[in-house]
Design a protein around this motif. Structure first.
Motif, mmCIF file in Angstrom:
data_model
loop_
_atom_site.group_PDB
_atom_site.id
_atom_site.type_symbol
_atom_site.label_atom_id
_atom_site.label_comp_id
_atom_site.label_asym_id
_atom_site.label_seq_id
_atom_site.Cartn_x
_atom_site.Cartn_y
_atom_site.Cartn_z
ATOM 1 N N GLY A 26 97.953 -31.748 -55.715
ATOM 2 C CA GLY A 26 98.401 -30.406 -56.042
ATOM 3 C C GLY A 26 97.296 -29.395 -56.268
ATOM 4 N N THR A 27 96.043 -29.818 -56.285
ATOM 5 C CA THR A 27 94.939 -28.890 -56.520
ATOM 6 C C THR A 27 94.625 -28.079 -55.267
ATOM 7 O OG1 THR A 27 93.336 -30.618 -55.969
ATOM 8 C CG2 THR A 27 93.916 -30.344 -58.296
ATOM 9 N N GLU A 28 94.090 -26.862 -55.481
ATOM 10 C CA GLU A 28 93.715 -25.983 -54.384
ATOM 11 C C GLU A 28 92.207 -26.025 -54.169
ATOM 12 O OE1 GLU A 28 95.107 -22.048 -54.998
ATOM 13 O OE2 GLU A 28 97.227 -22.612 -55.137
ATOM 14 N N ASN B 1 83.598 -18.176 -45.468
ATOM 15 C CA ASN B 1 82.557 -18.035 -44.450
ATOM 16 C C ASN B 1 81.215 -18.595 -44.903
ATOM 17 O OD1 ASN B 1 83.911 -16.765 -42.257
ATOM 18 N ND2 ASN B 1 83.982 -14.863 -43.416
ATOM 19 N N ASP B 2 80.885 -18.405 -46.170
ATOM 20 C CA ASP B 2 79.591 -18.865 -46.664
ATOM 21 C C ASP B 2 79.528 -20.384 -46.801
ATOM 22 O OD1 ASP B 2 78.732 -16.259 -46.800
ATOM 23 O OD2 ASP B 2 79.233 -16.024 -48.923
ATOM 24 N N ALA C 126 98.297 -29.611 -46.923
ATOM 25 C CA ALA C 126 98.630 -28.304 -46.354
ATOM 26 C C ALA C 126 97.402 -27.405 -46.361
ATOM 27 C CB ALA C 126 99.765 -27.647 -47.141
ATOM 28 N N VAL C 127 97.441 -26.384 -45.489
ATOM 29 C CA VAL C 127 96.357 -25.415 -45.421
ATOM 30 C C VAL C 127 96.936 -24.041 -45.108
ATOM 31 C CG1 VAL C 127 95.942 -25.938 -42.970
ATOM 32 C CG2 VAL C 127 94.144 -24.830 -44.334
ATOM 33 N N GLN C 128 96.415 -23.024 -45.785
ATOM 34 C CA GLN C 128 96.784 -21.641 -45.493
ATOM 35 C C GLN C 128 95.699 -21.046 -44.609
ATOM 36 O OE1 GLN C 128 99.648 -19.605 -46.817
ATOM 37 N NE2 GLN C 128 98.925 -18.633 -44.929
ATOM 38 N N LEU C 129 96.055 -20.705 -43.375
ATOM 39 C CA LEU C 129 95.086 -20.125 -42.455
ATOM 40 C C LEU C 129 94.796 -18.675 -42.837
ATOM 41 C CD1 LEU C 129 96.421 -21.736 -39.168
ATOM 42 C CD2 LEU C 129 94.330 -22.313 -40.395
ATOM 43 N N PRO C 130 93.609 -18.155 -42.479
ATOM 44 C CA PRO C 130 93.131 -16.905 -43.090
ATOM 45 C C PRO C 130 93.514 -15.616 -42.384
ATOM 46 C CG PRO C 130 91.385 -17.872 -41.786
ATOM 47 C CD PRO C 130 92.558 -18.805 -41.676
ATOM 48 N N TRP C 131 94.597 -15.611 -41.603
ATOM 49 C CA TRP C 131 94.937 -14.409 -40.858
ATOM 50 C C TRP C 131 96.294 -13.860 -41.274
ATOM 51 C CZ3 TRP C 131 93.332 -18.762 -37.776
ATOM 52 C CH2 TRP C 131 91.972 -18.709 -37.436
ATOM 53 N N GLU C 132 96.508 -12.602 -40.928
ATOM 54 C CA GLU C 132 97.791 -11.964 -41.168
ATOM 55 C C GLU C 132 98.715 -12.244 -39.978
ATOM 56 O OE1 GLU C 132 98.336 -10.607 -44.023
ATOM 57 O OE2 GLU C 132 96.249 -10.718 -44.702
ATOM 58 N N GLY C 133 99.986 -11.908 -40.133
ATOM 59 C CA GLY C 133 100.929 -12.079 -39.034
ATOM 60 C C GLY C 133 101.951 -13.157 -39.328
ATOM 61 N N ALA C 134 103.061 -13.084 -38.606
ATOM 62 C CA ALA C 134 104.194 -13.974 -38.864
ATOM 63 C C ALA C 134 103.832 -15.444 -38.705
ATOM 64 C CB ALA C 134 105.350 -13.609 -37.926
ATOM 65 N N ARG C 135 102.901 -15.744 -37.790
ATOM 66 C CA ARG C 135 102.534 -17.147 -37.554
ATOM 67 C C ARG C 135 101.826 -17.769 -38.746
ATOM 68 N NH1 ARG C 135 98.758 -17.512 -32.711
ATOM 69 N NH2 ARG C 135 98.824 -19.721 -33.291
ATOM 70 N N ALA D 274 84.652 -15.570 -37.772
ATOM 71 C CA ALA D 274 84.665 -15.008 -39.124
ATOM 72 C C ALA D 274 86.069 -15.090 -39.710
ATOM 73 C CB ALA D 274 84.192 -13.559 -39.084
ATOM 74 N N MET D 275 86.145 -15.505 -40.955
ATOM 75 C CA MET D 275 87.428 -15.597 -41.647
ATOM 76 C C MET D 275 87.617 -14.362 -42.517
ATOM 77 S SD MET D 275 87.541 -19.615 -42.820
ATOM 78 C CE MET D 275 85.789 -19.983 -42.987
ATOM 79 N N PRO D 276 88.702 -13.611 -42.344
ATOM 80 C CA PRO D 276 88.929 -12.436 -43.188
ATOM 81 C C PRO D 276 89.156 -12.793 -44.653
ATOM 82 C CG PRO D 276 90.840 -12.882 -41.807
ATOM 83 C CD PRO D 276 89.751 -13.780 -41.324
ATOM 84 N N LYS D 277 89.563 -14.023 -44.891
ATOM 85 C CA LYS D 277 89.691 -14.534 -46.251
ATOM 86 C C LYS D 277 89.506 -16.043 -46.186
ATOM 87 C CE LYS D 277 94.750 -14.697 -45.852
ATOM 88 N NZ LYS D 277 96.032 -14.216 -46.419
ATOM 89 N N PRO D 278 89.227 -16.694 -47.313
ATOM 90 C CA PRO D 278 88.965 -18.138 -47.269
ATOM 91 C C PRO D 278 90.180 -18.949 -46.841
ATOM 92 C CG PRO D 278 88.132 -17.168 -49.298
ATOM 93 C CD PRO D 278 88.980 -16.121 -48.640
#
Length: 295
Positions: free
Chosen positions: A207-209, A214-215, A247-256, A195-199
């Motif tokens: 340059g587009t996002e 999860n869905d 590039a990709v932003q992974l969906p978790w919190e934390g310094a990594r 499960a991803m806490p956020k997309p």
């Protein structure tokens, strides 16, 4: 003769429920090893051997030399396993057979440099890194018996390497792992959906996002350096499509995960409904990531 086996979990009754093994699976595995492996053969165990000392003693009485490539449940010391009777205990092992370099590990090593990585751990036959060769082994698909690493088998592994791509599920099943029959969804995309806490947020080279939540994903896995997504074809075309991503932003919190990761390689392949358990085309997407992208 060399033989391979993995994830035996001798004496662990949870295997009946979690992996659908028969009630007497421990005796079945031991009997099969006894029938196949001779005293001058070598059995390479790719990890997670037993659940108690009594079953370890039974396993060590089997014929043949024994090599243990540690799994995550093989937590005793190296001297303990050596004194029990293993000839060699390692965390990983490299071997050259008929000119191909084989890496033996319990878990797959993404981004490995060998010709092929033979591993266990997953209890299914999927792989998440299409840029390197893998041969996943699952005891359930092996019929609860050792698998011969003979000249014919090594020859097949050579052919996989020469053509520069991973084997199909049909080819994996044909090479000693056809006991359970046709491939299942789990063999294509794995056993869990994290499960991803956020997309996930992908940045294309224009340059587009592009967001994937999860869905949108039938399955999502992340290992160090590797992102794996399974998506229905229509959703893939809507959310990602045939673009190059940087590039990709992974969906978790934390310094990594505070900054987006740089995508260094990507690939998407379609599993077609006529040769898979999916109701419609499924797209399997792989992204290799390394370091921060600095966005």
């Amino acid at each position: 003769m060399l033989y391979l086996i993995t994830d035996t979990y001798l004496g662990h009754q949870n295997m009946l429920k979690s992996c659908g093994r028969p009630a007497r699976f421990t005796n079945l595995i031991l009997d099969n090893c006894r029938k196949m492996v001779r005293s001058n053969d070598t059995l390479i165990h790719l990890g997670d051997v037993v659940w108690n000392e009594e079953e370890l003693m039974r396993f060590m009485k089997l014929p043949g030399h024994k090599v243990l490539v540690r799994g995550n449940h093989d937590k005793k010391s190296t001297p303990y396993y050596m004194e029990a009777g293993f000839d060699l205990v390692v965390d990983s092992m490299m071997m050259t057979l008929q000119g191909i370099q084989i890496l033996f590990l319990y878990v797959p090593q993404y981004g490995h440099t060998a010709d092929i990585n033979i591993h266990g751990h997953q209890h299914d036959l999927h792989y998440e890194d299409v840029f390197h060769r893998y041969w996943p082994l699952a005891l359930e698909h092996m019929g609860d018996k050792p698998l011969p690493l003979d000249d014919k088998t090594v020859g097949v592994l050579q052919s996989w390497g020469k053509r520069g791509r991973n084997p199909s599920k049909k080819e994996i099943y044909a090479l000693h792992q056809g006991y359970l029959g046709a491939a299942t969804t789990r063999d294509y995309i794995g056993n869990t959906k994290a499960a991803m806490p956020k997309p996930l947020c992908f940045w294309a080279d224009d340059g587009t996002e592009h967001m994937v939540g999860n869905d949108d994903a039938a399955c999502f896995h992340y290992h160090t350096g590797c992102i794996f997504l399974a998506m229905q074809r229509d959703i893939f075309e809507q959310q990602l499509g045939e673009q190059t991503y940087t590039a990709v932003q992974l969906p978790w919190e934390g310094a990594r995960f505070t900054q987006p990761y740089r995508i260094i390689e990507q690939q998407a392949g379609t599993v077609r409904s006529e040769s898979s358990p999916f109701a419609s085309n499924m797209v399997l997407c792989w992204f290799h990531v390394a370091g921060f992208a600095g966005k």
